[in-house]
Each structure stands twice: as C-alpha cells, then as structure tokens.
Scaffold this motif. Sequence first.
Motif, PDB file in Angstrom:
ATOM      1  N   LEU A   1      84.488   2.308  41.966  1.00 51.65           N
ATOM      2  CA  LEU A   1      84.278   3.870  41.851  1.00 51.65           C
ATOM      3  C   LEU A   1      85.685   4.253  42.084  1.00 51.65           C
ATOM      4  CD1 LEU A   1      80.991   4.710  43.691  1.00 51.65           C
ATOM      5  CD2 LEU A   1      81.323   4.582  41.235  1.00 51.65           C
ATOM      6  N   ARG A   2      86.579   3.793  42.924  1.00 47.21           N
ATOM      7  CA  ARG A   2      87.907   4.201  43.197  1.00 47.21           C
ATOM      8  C   ARG A   2      88.860   3.881  41.777  1.00 47.21           C
ATOM      9  NH1 ARG A   2      92.177   1.682  44.047  1.00 47.21           N
ATOM     10  NH2 ARG A   2      91.211  -0.222  44.794  1.00 47.21           N
ATOM     11  N   ARG A   3      88.441   2.519  41.229  1.00 47.13           N
ATOM     12  CA  ARG A   3      89.226   2.181  40.067  1.00 47.13           C
ATOM     13  C   ARG A   3      88.876   3.269  38.850  1.00 47.13           C
ATOM     14  NH1 ARG A   3      88.397  -3.379  42.049  1.00 47.13           N
ATOM     15  NH2 ARG A   3      86.559  -3.488  40.753  1.00 47.13           N
ATOM     16  N   GLU A   4      87.601   3.430  38.788  1.00 44.11           N
ATOM     17  CA  GLU A   4      87.023   4.147  37.652  1.00 44.11           C
ATOM     18  C   GLU A   4      87.661   5.537  37.501  1.00 44.11           C
ATOM     19  OE1 GLU A   4      82.878   4.334  37.090  1.00 44.11           O
ATOM     20  OE2 GLU A   4      82.930   2.480  35.783  1.00 44.11           O
ATOM     21  N   ARG A   5      87.682   6.241  39.164  1.00 45.79           N
ATOM     22  CA  ARG A   5      88.380   7.577  39.135  1.00 45.79           C
ATOM     23  C   ARG A   5      89.979   7.531  38.948  1.00 45.79           C
ATOM     24  NH1 ARG A   5      85.127   7.684  44.002  1.00 45.79           N
ATOM     25  NH2 ARG A   5      86.802   6.841  45.385  1.00 45.79           N
ATOM     26  N   ASP A   6      90.612   6.414  39.312  1.00 50.83           N
ATOM     27  CA  ASP A   6      91.936   6.354  39.053  1.00 50.83           C
ATOM     28  C   ASP A   6      92.169   6.489  37.263  1.00 50.83           C
ATOM     29  OD1 ASP A   6      92.379   6.317  41.658  1.00 50.83           O
ATOM     30  OD2 ASP A   6      92.829   4.210  41.685  1.00 50.83           O
ATOM     31  N   LEU A   7      91.424   5.576  36.734  1.00 51.83           N
ATOM     32  CA  LEU A   7      91.395   5.498  35.363  1.00 51.83           C
ATOM     33  C   LEU A   7      91.023   6.833  34.651  1.00 51.83           C
ATOM     34  CD1 LEU A   7      89.797   1.941  34.422  1.00 51.83           C
ATOM     35  CD2 LEU A   7      92.306   2.581  34.120  1.00 51.83           C
ATOM     36  N   VAL A   8      89.821   7.451  35.176  1.00 50.98           N
ATOM     37  CA  VAL A   8      89.657   8.728  34.343  1.00 50.98           C
ATOM     38  C   VAL A   8      90.651   9.940  34.608  1.00 50.98           C
ATOM     39  CG1 VAL A   8      88.151  10.700  34.636  1.00 50.98           C
ATOM     40  CG2 VAL A   8      87.151   8.338  34.734  1.00 50.98           C
ATOM     41  N   ALA A   9      91.211   9.698  35.947  1.00 53.11           N
ATOM     42  CA  ALA A   9      92.247  10.863  36.376  1.00 53.11           C
ATOM     43  C   ALA A   9      93.670  10.389  35.357  1.00 53.11           C
ATOM     44  CB  ALA A   9      92.795  10.487  37.640  1.00 53.11           C
ATOM     45  N   GLU A  10      94.001   9.183  35.294  1.00 51.22           N
ATOM     46  CA  GLU A  10      95.175   8.960  34.433  1.00 51.22           C
ATOM     47  C   GLU A  10      94.886   9.131  33.065  1.00 51.22           C
ATOM     48  OE1 GLU A  10      97.400   6.904  31.554  1.00 51.22           O
ATOM     49  OE2 GLU A  10      95.452   6.202  31.931  1.00 51.22           O
ATOM     50  N   ARG A  11      93.757   9.206  32.307  1.00 53.22           N
ATOM     51  CA  ARG A  11      93.574   9.306  31.180  1.00 53.22           C
ATOM     52  C   ARG A  11      93.583  10.874  30.909  1.00 53.22           C
ATOM     53  NH1 ARG A  11      88.821   5.377  31.237  1.00 53.22           N
ATOM     54  NH2 ARG A  11      89.834   3.429  30.501  1.00 53.22           N
ATOM     55  N   GLU A  12      92.968  11.601  32.015  1.00 51.63           N
ATOM     56  CA  GLU A  12      92.868  13.162  31.840  1.00 51.63           C
ATOM     57  C   GLU A  12      94.655  13.451  31.908  1.00 51.63           C
ATOM     58  OE1 GLU A  12      91.454  17.057  31.189  1.00 51.63           O
ATOM     59  OE2 GLU A  12      90.787  14.834  31.119  1.00 51.63           O
ATOM     60  N   ARG A  13      95.327  12.925  32.625  1.00 47.03           N
ATOM     61  CA  ARG A  13      96.729  13.329  32.809  1.00 47.03           C
ATOM     62  C   ARG A  13      97.356  12.935  31.404  1.00 47.03           C
ATOM     63  NH1 ARG A  13      96.910  10.874  37.912  1.00 47.03           N
ATOM     64  NH2 ARG A  13      97.647   8.874  37.060  1.00 47.03           N
ATOM     65  N   LEU A  14      97.161  11.945  30.972  1.00 47.02           N
ATOM     66  CA  LEU A  14      97.709  11.607  29.650  1.00 47.02           C
ATOM     67  C   LEU A  14      97.217  12.646  28.485  1.00 47.02           C
ATOM     68  CD1 LEU A  14      99.210   9.735  27.665  1.00 47.02           C
ATOM     69  CD2 LEU A  14      97.022   8.114  27.471  1.00 47.02           C
ATOM     70  N   ARG A  15      95.850  13.039  28.370  1.00 46.37           N
ATOM     71  CA  ARG A  15      95.321  14.007  27.543  1.00 46.37           C
ATOM     72  C   ARG A  15      95.941  15.483  27.520  1.00 46.37           C
ATOM     73  NH1 ARG A  15      92.079  17.927  27.186  1.00 46.37           N
ATOM     74  NH2 ARG A  15      91.922  18.066  29.384  1.00 46.37           N
ATOM     75  N   ILE A  16      96.074  15.792  28.993  1.00 47.17           N
ATOM     76  CA  ILE A  16      96.692  17.098  29.069  1.00 47.17           C
ATOM     77  C   ILE A  16      98.461  16.971  28.434  1.00 47.17           C
ATOM     78  CG2 ILE A  16      97.599  18.517  30.966  1.00 47.17           C
ATOM     79  CD1 ILE A  16      95.218  17.962  32.555  1.00 47.17           C
ATOM     80  N   SER A  17      99.128  15.920  28.997  1.00 50.63           N
ATOM     81  CA  SER A  17     100.316  15.858  28.398  1.00 50.63           C
ATOM     82  C   SER A  17     100.676  15.882  27.179  1.00 50.63           C
ATOM     83  CB  SER A  17     101.139  14.825  29.078  1.00 50.63           C
ATOM     84  OG  SER A  17     100.566  13.525  28.498  1.00 50.63           O
ATOM     85  N   ARG A  18      99.527  14.946  26.448  1.00 48.86           N
ATOM     86  CA  ARG A  18      99.621  15.139  24.855  1.00 48.86           C
ATOM     87  C   ARG A  18      99.242  16.563  24.182  1.00 48.86           C
ATOM     88  NH1 ARG A  18      97.041   8.831  23.642  1.00 48.86           N
ATOM     89  NH2 ARG A  18      99.153   7.916  23.966  1.00 48.86           N
ATOM     90  N   ASP A  19      98.410  17.234  24.745  1.00 44.46           N
ATOM     91  CA  ASP A  19      98.074  18.568  24.285  1.00 44.46           C
ATOM     92  C   ASP A  19      99.028  19.594  24.591  1.00 44.46           C
ATOM     93  OD1 ASP A  19      95.478  17.226  23.491  1.00 44.46           O
ATOM     94  OD2 ASP A  19      94.312  18.308  25.271  1.00 44.46           O
ATOM     95  N   MET A  20      99.740  19.575  25.805  1.00 45.31           N
ATOM     96  CA  MET A  20     100.856  20.317  25.894  1.00 45.31           C
ATOM     97  C   MET A  20     101.903  20.312  24.934  1.00 45.31           C
ATOM     98  SD  MET A  20     100.581  20.361  30.065  1.00 45.31           S
ATOM     99  CE  MET A  20     102.073  21.473  30.082  1.00 45.31           C
ATOM    100  N   HIS A  21     102.300  18.734  24.650  1.00 42.43           N
ATOM    101  CA  HIS A  21     103.374  18.304  23.939  1.00 42.43           C
ATOM    102  C   HIS A  21     102.978  18.749  22.467  1.00 42.43           C
ATOM    103  CE1 HIS A  21     105.931  15.799  21.557  1.00 42.43           C
ATOM    104  NE2 HIS A  21     106.734  15.943  22.482  1.00 42.43           N
ATOM    105  N   ASP A  22     101.716  18.446  21.907  1.00 42.28           N
ATOM    106  CA  ASP A  22     101.505  18.758  20.558  1.00 42.28           C
ATOM    107  C   ASP A  22     101.377  20.354  20.326  1.00 42.28           C
ATOM    108  OD1 ASP A  22     101.702  15.985  20.258  1.00 42.28           O
ATOM    109  OD2 ASP A  22      99.824  15.691  20.321  1.00 42.28           O
ATOM    110  N   SER A  23     100.409  20.994  21.081  1.00 44.32           N
ATOM    111  CA  SER A  23     100.193  22.227  20.754  1.00 44.32           C
ATOM    112  C   SER A  23     101.253  23.377  21.287  1.00 44.32           C
ATOM    113  CB  SER A  23      98.917  22.849  21.364  1.00 44.32           C
ATOM    114  OG  SER A  23      98.943  22.662  22.762  1.00 44.32           O
ATOM    115  N   LEU A  24     101.501  23.512  22.778  1.00 45.40           N
ATOM    116  CA  LEU A  24     102.436  24.191  23.099  1.00 45.40           C
ATOM    117  C   LEU A  24     103.974  23.962  22.508  1.00 45.40           C
ATOM    118  CD1 LEU A  24     101.099  24.829  26.848  1.00 45.40           C
ATOM    119  CD2 LEU A  24     100.815  26.330  24.803  1.00 45.40           C
ATOM    120  N   GLY A  25     104.438  22.891  22.610  1.00 47.72           N
ATOM    121  CA  GLY A  25     105.595  22.439  22.220  1.00 47.72           C
ATOM    122  C   GLY A  25     105.704  22.888  20.769  1.00 47.72           C
ATOM    123  N   HIS A  26     104.859  22.807  19.947  1.00 47.84           N
ATOM    124  CA  HIS A  26     104.823  23.411  18.452  1.00 47.84           C
ATOM    125  C   HIS A  26     105.028  24.716  18.264  1.00 47.84           C
ATOM    126  CE1 HIS A  26     104.396  23.349  14.228  1.00 47.84           C
ATOM    127  NE2 HIS A  26     103.390  24.209  14.390  1.00 47.84           N
TER     128      HIS A  26
END
Length: 360
Positions: free
Chosen positions: A139-164
């Motif tokens: 469960l800890r590994r899954e939480r880490d993976l989910v948190a990492e993917r969420e950080r990646l999604r947020i960074s990409r969304d911010m870069h693509d939408s707000l950056g543009h």
Amino acid sequence: MVRYVLVVAVAVADTALLWLDGAGGWTLAAYAVSVASVMAAVDRLPFAAFLAALALAVFTGGSLALLVCTGFHAGHRVRTRSDVVVTAVVLAAYVGVVLMVAQRAPGGQEPWAVLVRAAVLTVLPLLAGRYLVRQREHLRRERDLVAERERLRISRDMHDSLGHLLSLVSVRAAALEAGSLSADQRREVHGLAAAARTAAAELHHVVGTLRRHEGPGLEGIDGLVARLRAAGVAVTVETSGRSVPLPGEDAARAAYRVVQEGLTNAVRHAPGAPVTLSLDWQPDVLLVTVANPVPRRAPTAETGGTEGTGRTGGTGRTGLAGLSERVGAAGGLLRVRSEPHEFRLVAMLPLAPATTGAAA
C-alpha cells in the motif's frame, strides 16, 4: 495505553490458564511476571520475546496468548531468507521438544494434535504478521506511485495550460508596448508585461520543483532491488553491454519507474515468484526488462503500450498509460508481453538525445 492493556490482558489470561492447571502461590506470581516481561520486550526484541514465549510454553504447557502475540510481532520482522531459515529451525526444535514431552507424559496428546496446536499457536500468527507487513509495504508503494503520478500530471497541466496563457499575455503586452500609447497607458502595459513574465518565471520554478521530486534515476535501482530482497523477494539482476549515461533526467527517471512498476506488479500478482531484472546496454538504446512467472489462468496476449493485460500494479490501465507516456516523453517505447508462462514489461530508451515525444 493500548500496549499496557495488552500486556496485562495476556499476563492475566495465561496466568489464569496455569492456575486452572493446578499451579498456585509463588509459581503463579513468577509466571505472571515472566509473561509481562516478555510482552514488554516484544516491540523492541520480537525474536527474543518469541523464543522466550516458546521456552515458557515448553516448561508450563500453556502460554497460549503469549505465543500468539509474540509470534504475530515476530512475523513483522521476518524479512530476509536468513530470518525465515532461523524461524523455521526454531519452530522445528519447539515442535520436536513438545512431541517428545507429549510422548513421555502419561495420557499425552496424539502427535497430530500436537502438530495442529503448534501450527495454530505459532505458525499462523507468524504468517499473519508477515502478511500484514507485506500488505502495508504494498500500500505504501502504491501511495508513492499515485502521489508521483499526480505530481507529474499537475506539472504537465500547469506547464501546458498556464504556461501557454502566460506566454500569450506576455506577447500581447509586448505588442501593445510597441504601439502608439500615451505615457500612462505605456506604464500600465509595461507593468502588465512585467507581471506576466514574473508569473511565467514562477510557474517554471514550481514545475521544476515538482519534476525534481519525480524520483531517482538509474542510481536508485540498486536501492529499490535491495529493499525488495530484504522483504523476501527473489530478484535477479542481469546486465549486459557497456553502461553509459542516459540523455537527460527524463530518460533516467523513466528507466527507474519502469523497474519500480515491474517489480511492484510482480510482487502483487506473483507473490513468492522469482523476478528477473535485465539492463541491456546496446549501441544506441537501453533495454529495461522486468520478467516474472505468470500465475495460473493469467490471460495470454502480446501488446504494446497500455493495451492488453491491464495488469498495472494496482492502478488499472491508467498505471501503464502514465508509464507509457513517461517513456514516450523520453523518446522511448514501452511494451507489455503476457505469455503462457511469463510476464514481461519491456522499455526501450534511446542513448542519444530524444528527437520524438513531447517533453512535459
């Protein structure tokens, strides 16, 4: 508070059982103190407490609650193969001594009854404790993976939408500055352009911070394998070719995540099976392969990317989709192969600067 209540409850329960067997006086007092002492040490010295509980059980013929509690705590610490071997030897010695005592005692129990009693009081608590630890780690590994993917999604969304959008504001403000404006209007437009440029810089800083926390690169694979081996997973690492640095952090992090995802899948879907990690350094690409035996009745398919088995370490097809996107962003390719007897997660990462794929 709960710990003290448990110590008292176990001491009272086992002392009462010994009293029902006919013991009394100082024997009961000494036994109660012994049980309480063992329970007090179970958190710090679980194996020693378990050995002490086995000894008390041999001498008194009881200590039922103590055996269950200490065995459960000892199961939390059984991580390596050496721990398993030592525990098995200790249990075998305990069963042998109990069988010998039972045979010599008049009207003693049948051997099969002794074995059942030993299994219920020692083996089952050990297995339960080990299972609980493995579930928590998973469960800890899954939480880490989910948190990492969420950080990646947020960074990409911010870069693509707000950056543009901020870039458009900056461009339009710059165009207005070049036009015919009054002094007051020019100051306002200049302030607007400066604010947009500052916001864009802060956005890039935030995105960079999120990306820096995405995880380690190839240097983190050794630690990942060591942790799984310590948890009892048989991981074999095979390397071939001459190791060279990957181009950029994206490729190195993608390689690490492929290994992490593959090992997590293997632990969850084929527990106890050996896992093979292969790092094949070819002239222009790095092939990362994680393979493990397929459990019975597993589907057979050979697919690429996110299609096929849907076996994704607990996050459904989204897990492979995110992993495939990460590998693709580094200019690589991800393949999932589920054959009749083996499951493979294969990633191909270029050793030259990627010319395809969109960077996040």
